[in-house]
Write an enzyme that holds these catalytic residues in place. Structure first.
Site, PDB file in Angstrom:
ATOM      1  N   TYR A 146       0.855  -1.180   0.000  1.00 51.17           N
ATOM      2  CA  TYR A 146       0.000   0.000   0.000  1.00 51.17           C
ATOM      3  C   TYR A 146       0.892   1.230   0.000  1.00 51.17           C
ATOM      4  O   TYR A 146       1.814   1.330   0.813  1.00 51.17           O
ATOM      5  CB  TYR A 146      -0.886  -0.003   1.259  1.00 51.17           C
ATOM      6  N   ASP A 241       9.547   2.777  -0.746  1.00 50.95           N
ATOM      7  CA  ASP A 241       8.559   3.466   0.077  1.00 50.95           C
ATOM      8  C   ASP A 241       8.890   3.141   1.532  1.00 50.95           C
ATOM      9  O   ASP A 241       8.526   2.077   2.045  1.00 50.95           O
ATOM     10  CB  ASP A 241       7.153   2.994  -0.306  1.00 50.95           C
ATOM     11  N   LYS A 269       5.374   9.506   8.498  1.00 51.17           N
ATOM     12  CA  LYS A 269       5.251   8.984   9.860  1.00 51.17           C
ATOM     13  C   LYS A 269       6.297   9.550  10.824  1.00 51.17           C
ATOM     14  O   LYS A 269       6.153  10.646  11.326  1.00 51.17           O
ATOM     15  CB  LYS A 269       5.337   7.449   9.829  1.00 51.17           C
TER      16      LYS A 269
HETATM   17  N1  HOZ Z   1      -4.311   1.988   6.784  1.00 49.21           N
HETATM   18  C1  HOZ Z   1      -3.480   2.892   7.517  1.00 49.21           C
HETATM   19  C2  HOZ Z   1      -2.205   2.270   7.983  1.00 49.21           C
HETATM   20  N2  HOZ Z   1      -1.583   1.406   7.060  1.00 49.21           N
HETATM   21  C3  HOZ Z   1      -4.253   3.359   8.687  1.00 49.21           C
HETATM   22  C4  HOZ Z   1      -4.294   4.786   8.764  1.00 49.21           C
HETATM   23  C5  HOZ Z   1      -5.199   5.268   9.888  1.00 49.21           C
HETATM   24  O1  HOZ Z   1      -6.309   4.790  10.037  1.00 49.21           O
HETATM   25  O2  HOZ Z   1      -4.773   6.150  10.606  1.00 49.21           O
END
Ligand code: HOZ
Length: 431
Positions: A146, A241, A269
């Site tokens: 992702y 990434d 992040k």
């Molecule tokens: N799918 C996101 C982490 N891989 C989550 C993001 C979120 O809900 O803050």
């Protein structure tokens, strides 16, 4: 133990009347684990508290950024100090170069870096830059990886898309996704086949060097080196990434850990210390195409926001100063936790497999090994959901999806880990 969630339920109902699904990111709705999501009101160190006063040991850490834990004093001071001077100018501020310098020093493949506001923006911009650099159309990504929610990247994506079982997003035009080639992760042969089929047409390969979005799935021995050799041979841009792995699996990210040099790196992040931020960077040659130096356009009012810069500088400076202590401790404590839970599962006659790289990990409810999306998707997601609910009731806050990595922070204690192993034993026993 059964938690009271009256206030969280009330807050959820209110949110549902105003926000789709009551959430601003789908996984937070806890759909895959079929239980009510606590509304979080406070975090301190490795613990968080919900609106009903329930306390949890947190293994999400805002999905990775909080490597020093919640409300870390140095990060808080930096944010408050910066906020006192104004929150946003849409103009250059000195702290941007300070954070850039920390990143360039940690990632030798990055000579120039551009800040954006999220990981999605970082990967979307890196893809645009790779296309501008190579003047080619196609991109390769891997099934279960992702890279945020840009149209071209929502193809066989992991994370929430995999969690909700959505094959690809509605609203993404075929005309756009036709240029995205999604291949199985950890398979060099299919990659070679794609390069022969689309000769001189592939702009870039984008990969999470340790996948965090189908659960934690590391690259098999030699796979990242193969990616580097093949992309170099084909004059294709290799994008790591490192939004999750940067400053997480090692101070210099997965590229330091495995000794592979990508052409472009995306970050997010941790570099914002819990505030919204993203970045992409690479060699002077490629980055000189970015406007205003070159013709590849990308911009944003909140890019390089002074609060995010200040939080990032505080967090990275702390990590840099203490890295010889922090990373080995994270590794050792994560090993103790992950293996302790697997041993607890064995005691109750259950087989779990796990993947872990440093403080990023996943317990998969399958015999495994889990090496790609096909093997990850064989997990018993109903068993995972049951485990998740029991853990939550026992005060342990795990990612609410089999297909998301968990994270340990530098502030988690031996007691936190012990408590988690005991909770896991009880949860698995009651399955
Ligand atoms: N799918 C996101 C982490 N891989 C989550 C993001 C979120 O809900 O803050």
């Amino acid at each position: 133990m059964s938690r009271k969630l009256d206030e969280s339920r009330r807050l959820q109902q209110r949110a549902e009347s105003l926000i789709p699904g009551g959430v601003n990111s789908p996984v937070r709705a806890f759909k895959a684990v079929e239980c009510e999501a606590p509304f979080i009101v406070r975090g301190q160190g490795s613990h968080i508290w919900d609106a009903d006063g329930n306390e949890y040991v947190d293994y999400i850490g805002s999905w990775g950024p909080l490597i020093l834990g919640h409300a870390e004093a140095g990060v808080l001071d930096a944010i408050l100090g910066a906020a006192g001077n104004g929150t946003s100018f849409g103009a250059s501020t000195p702290s941007e170069a300070d954070l850039a310098e920390l990143i360039v020093e940690a990632f030798p493949t990055v000579q120039k870096v551009r800040f954006v506001s999220s990981g999605t923006e970082a990967t979307m911009s890196a893809i645009r830059l790779a296309r501008a650099f190579t003047k080619r159309k196609y991109i390769i990504k891997f099934e279960g990886c992702y890279h945020g929610h840009a149209d071209a990247l929502l193809v066989k994506a992991g994370s929430g898309v995999a969690t909700l079982g959505i094959p690809g997003s509605a609203g993404v035009l075929e005309e756009i996704s036709q240029f995205t080639i999604a291949l199985p992760f950890n398979d060099t042969e299919v990659l070679e086949q794609a390069f022969s089929k689309y000769r001189h047409q592939i702009a870039c390969v984008i990969v999470e060097p340790v996948v965090g979005n189908m659960g934690c799935v590391p690259a098999s021995g030699g796979y990242l080196a193969n990616l580097r050799t093949i992309t170099q041979r084909e004059n294709t841009v290799l994008i790591f990434d490192e939004v999750m792995t940067g400053f997480r699996v090692a101070y210099g990210g997965a590229q330091e850990l495995y000794g592979i040099k990508p052409d472009l790196t995306t970050l997010g992040k941790i570099i914002g210390g819990g505030l919204p931020v993203g970045a992409y960077g690479g060699s002077d040659e490629i980055m000189s195409l970015v406007a205003p130096l070159g013709p590849m356009y990308q911009a944003g009012t909140l890019s390089g926001n002074p609060l995010a810069m200040a939080a990032g500088i505080a967090q990275l400076t702390h990590l840099r100063e203490k890295k010889t202590e922090i990373y080995p401790r994270l590794d050792a404590l994560s090993a103790k936790l992950v293996e302790g839970v697997v041993a607890a599962a064995k005691e109750v006659g259950m087989t779990l497999c796990f993947n872990r790289v440093g403080s990023m990990f996943t317990w998969f409810f399958t015999e495994g090994p889990v090496t790609d999306w096909d093997s990850a998707s064989k997990s018993d997601t109903a068993a995972f959901a049951k485990f998740f609910r029991a853990m939550l009731n026992g005060g342990i806050y795990l990612p609410p999806s089999q297909f998301e990595a968990a994270f340990l922070s530098a502030i988690h204690s031996q007691e936190d880990v012990q408590k988690t192993i005991v909770a896991a034993r009880n949860s698995l026993r009651g399955r």
